[in-house]
Design an enzyme around this catalytic site. Structure first.
Site, short mmCIF file in Angstrom:
data_model
loop_
_atom_site.label_atom_id
_atom_site.label_comp_id
_atom_site.label_asym_id
_atom_site.label_seq_id
_atom_site.Cartn_x
_atom_site.Cartn_y
_atom_site.Cartn_z
N SER A 128 -57.67 -44.91 43.76
CA SER A 128 -56.93 -46.01 44.39
C SER A 128 -57.32 -46.13 45.86
CB SER A 128 -55.42 -45.75 44.25
OG SER A 128 -54.68 -46.69 45.00
N ARG A 155 -48.24 -47.58 38.16
CA ARG A 155 -48.06 -46.14 38.35
C ARG A 155 -46.70 -45.85 38.98
NH1 ARG A 155 -52.43 -45.13 42.25
NH2 ARG A 155 -51.53 -43.05 42.44
N HIS A 157 -58.66 -43.01 56.94
CA HIS A 157 -57.52 -43.27 56.05
C HIS A 157 -56.60 -42.06 56.10
CE1 HIS A 157 -55.09 -44.73 52.74
NE2 HIS A 157 -55.06 -43.48 52.33
N ASP A 174 -56.79 -52.33 41.47
CA ASP A 174 -55.97 -51.28 42.07
C ASP A 174 -54.55 -51.76 42.34
OD1 ASP A 174 -55.45 -48.71 43.47
OD2 ASP A 174 -55.19 -50.06 45.15
N LYS A 227 -60.62 -49.04 47.55
CA LYS A 227 -60.40 -50.00 48.64
C LYS A 227 -61.29 -49.68 49.84
CE LYS A 227 -55.98 -49.31 48.60
NZ LYS A 227 -54.76 -49.03 47.87
#
Length: 431
Positions: free
Chosen positions: A187, A172, A86, A165, A191
Site C-alpha cells: 500500500s 482492509r 514516508h 490501493d 503510491k
C-alpha cells in the site's frame, strides 16, 4: 468478455498456502479495480494473505500491479534529483514540515505527497491547512512547476495514483486485515513508487504511539518496504525510530506548525531537530547530494531552510506571516507534587489530541486547527507542585472530559532525583 481466472481459485491458492503466480496477481488487482472481483472475495483473499503471508516475489508483483492500476508521475524533466520521505505515522510527528524545505535547501527536489490524519495519528495536510490560505490540492503541472522553482512541495496525492490501493485500503479497514505486512508494505510503496521519486527514506515508527508496537514487527515491515523499493529501482533506506513518547512538545495541527517553524528558526525541541537532521542526511545521500550533519544543522540556524519554507507556503496560497489559529479554550493538567516526569505515553497523548478535535474518526470529519495537547514537561524533566505538565486546547470545552480520560494513567511522576532513561530517537537503519 471472459475472464482468464476465477476469483475463487485465486483465494483457494493463497488459503492453501501456495504462491500466487504473476498472472494471477495481475488479474486479481485489475479485476478488483474494475469491479469484477467482489468485495467479499477480496476480503477473503486479504485475510488469506494476513494469515499465510507472501514471498518477496509475490509482494513485489502485487505492488507493481497496484501501480499499474493508475498513473505514474514523471520527474525526469526536473534539473535536480528527487528524494521523498514516508513516515508510518505517530504522535507529534511534524517532521515533514521542516524536513522538506531543509532538503530542498541543498538542491534536492522533495515531492512530498501527503495524507490526512485518521484516529490518533495526525495528518500532514491537516497541519498545513491551519495556515491561512494554504491549499493542499495541486495539479501535476503546478506541482512540477513548484518543484522546479522552490524545490519542495507538500500536497495531496491525486486520485490517479494507485487507485487499486485506495479501494483495498478501505476494505482492509473494515475487515480487520490492516495488520498484514505484505498489504501495508505494498500500500505504502505502490503510491511512493508511482509518485516517481528517485530516492526514498522510510521513517518506520516503533512504540505505543505507532502502528507497529514491537521492534521485530517494525523491522519486518521496514525490510519488506526496502526490498520493494530496491526491486522497483528506487534507492530506499529505512530508519526505525522511537514512538513511545510523543515527538516534540505538541500534538495538534496549528500547535505542530508553530513548533516546526521554531525548528526552521534554529530552535525547537532536540528530538524533532535530531530526527529531522537524521532523515535529511539520509535523503541527501540517497539522492546523490551528500552533506554532513553539521552543515545540515547549520541550514536550520542560518535561514536557508526557513527561506524555502516561506516560498513553499506562499506558492500554495498560504501566508507564512499570518498568525496561526488558536483554540478558544484551554485546560491545564498540573503536577500534584514536586517530582520528575517518568513516563508520557505517546498513544494516550495522541488519543487525547484526537478527542479534543485535532483528529477525525471518519475521513469526512472536520478537524479543529487549534486543538491539541501541549507538553510542558517531558520524561526526565522536573516539575514543581501546581506547575502545568500538559495544556489541552479545544474550541469545544465539552471535549475536555474524554481527553482527560485518555490521559489517565498515560503519564506518571516520580520522586525528585529519579533517573529516567530514554531510548535513542533512531533505533536502527536498514538499506
Amino acid at each position: 468478455m471472459s475472464e482468464p481466472f476465477d476469483a475463487v481459485d485465486v483465494i483457494r491458492t493463497k488459503r492453501d498456502r501456495h504462491h500466487l503466480s504473476d498472472a494471477q496477481i495481475d488479474w486479481v488487482i485489475d479485476a478488483y479495480t474494475r469491479g469484477v472481483v467482489a468485495e467479499e472475495q477480496m476480503s477473503a483473499l486479504a485475510m488469506a494473505i494476513l494469515l499465510n503471508g507472501m514471498s518477496r516475489g509475490e509482494i513485489s508483483r502485487w505492488t507493481q500491479a497496484m501501480i499499474a492500476s493508475g498513473e505514474r508521475m514523471d520527474f525526469s524533466s526536473l534539473t535536480r534529483p528527487t528524494a521523498d520521505k514516508h513516515s508510518t505515522g505517530g504522535v507529534g510527528d511534524k517532521i515533514t514540515l521542516p524536513l522538506a524545505p531543509l532538503v530542498a535547501a541543498f538542491g534536492v527536489a522533495v515531492p512530498q505527497l501527503s495524507g490526512r490524519g485518521l484516529g490518533h495519528t495526525g495528518g500532514t495536510l491537516d497541519k498545513l491547512e491551519s495556515i491561512p490560505g494554504w491549499r493542499a490540492a495541486l495539479s501535476n503541472e503546478d506541482m512540477l512547476a513548484q518543484l522546479d522553482d522552490v524545490g519542495a512541495v507538500i500536497c495531496a496525492a491525486g486520485a490517479g495514483l494507485a487507485p487499486a490501493d485506495k479501494k483495498l485500503y478501505a476494505l482492509r479497514d473494515v475487515t480487520s486485515t490492516v495488520e498484514a505486512v505484505p498489504l501495508i508494505a505494498s500500500s505504502i510503496m505502490s503510491k511512493k513508487i508511482a509518485e516517481g521519486t528517485g530516492a526514498l527514506v522510510l521513517d518506520v515508527k516503533v512504540g505505543s504511539g505507532a502502528f507497529m508496537k514491537e521492534l521485530a514487527q517494525a523491522r519486518e515491515l521496514a525490510r519488506t518496504m526496502v526490498e520493494l523499493g530496491t526491486d522497483a529501482g528506487v534507492r530506499t533506506v529505512a530508519l526505525l525510530t522511537d514512538m513511545s513518547v510523543p515527538l516534540g512538545r505538541t500534538a495538534g495541527n496549528a500547535l505542530e506548525v508553530r513548533e516546526s517553524v521554531e525548528v526552521l528558526d534554529g530552535g525547537g525541541p532536540d528530538d524533532v531537530v535530531d530526527l529531522t537532521v537524521a532523515l535529511a542526511v539520509e535523503m541527501l545521500a540517497a539522492a546523490g547530494r551528500p552533506a554532513d550533519e553539521d552543515d545540515v544543522r547549520r541550514a536550520l540556524s542560518d535561514g536557508r531552510a526557513m527561506d524555502v519554507w516561506r516560498r513553499m507556503i506562499a506558492a500554495q496560497g498560504g501566508d507564512p506571516d499570518a498568525p496561526l489559529r488558536t483554540a478558544t479554550h484551554q485546560h491545564q493538567v498540573v503536577a500534584d507534587r514536586d517530582g520528575v516526569v517518568t513516563e508520557l505515553d505517546a498513544y494516550a497523548v495522541g488519543v487525547a489530541a484526537w478527542r479534543l478535535g485535532a483528529g477525525r474518526s471518519r475521513k469526512e470529519d472536520p478537524v479543529q486547527a487549534g486543538a491539541g495537547v501541549e507538553i510542558h514537561a517531558r520524561p526526565g524533566e522536573q516539575v514543581a507542585a501546581g506547575q502545568p505538565v500538559l495544556t489541552l486546547h479545544t474550541d469545544t470545552p465539552e471535549r475536555f472530559e474524554r481527553a482527560l480520560d485518555a490521559l489517565d494513567g498515560g503519564w506518571s511522576l516520580g520522586a525528585v532525583g529519579t533517573a529516567v532513561s530514554r531510548r535513542p530517537i533512531v533505533l536502527d537503519r536498514l538499506h
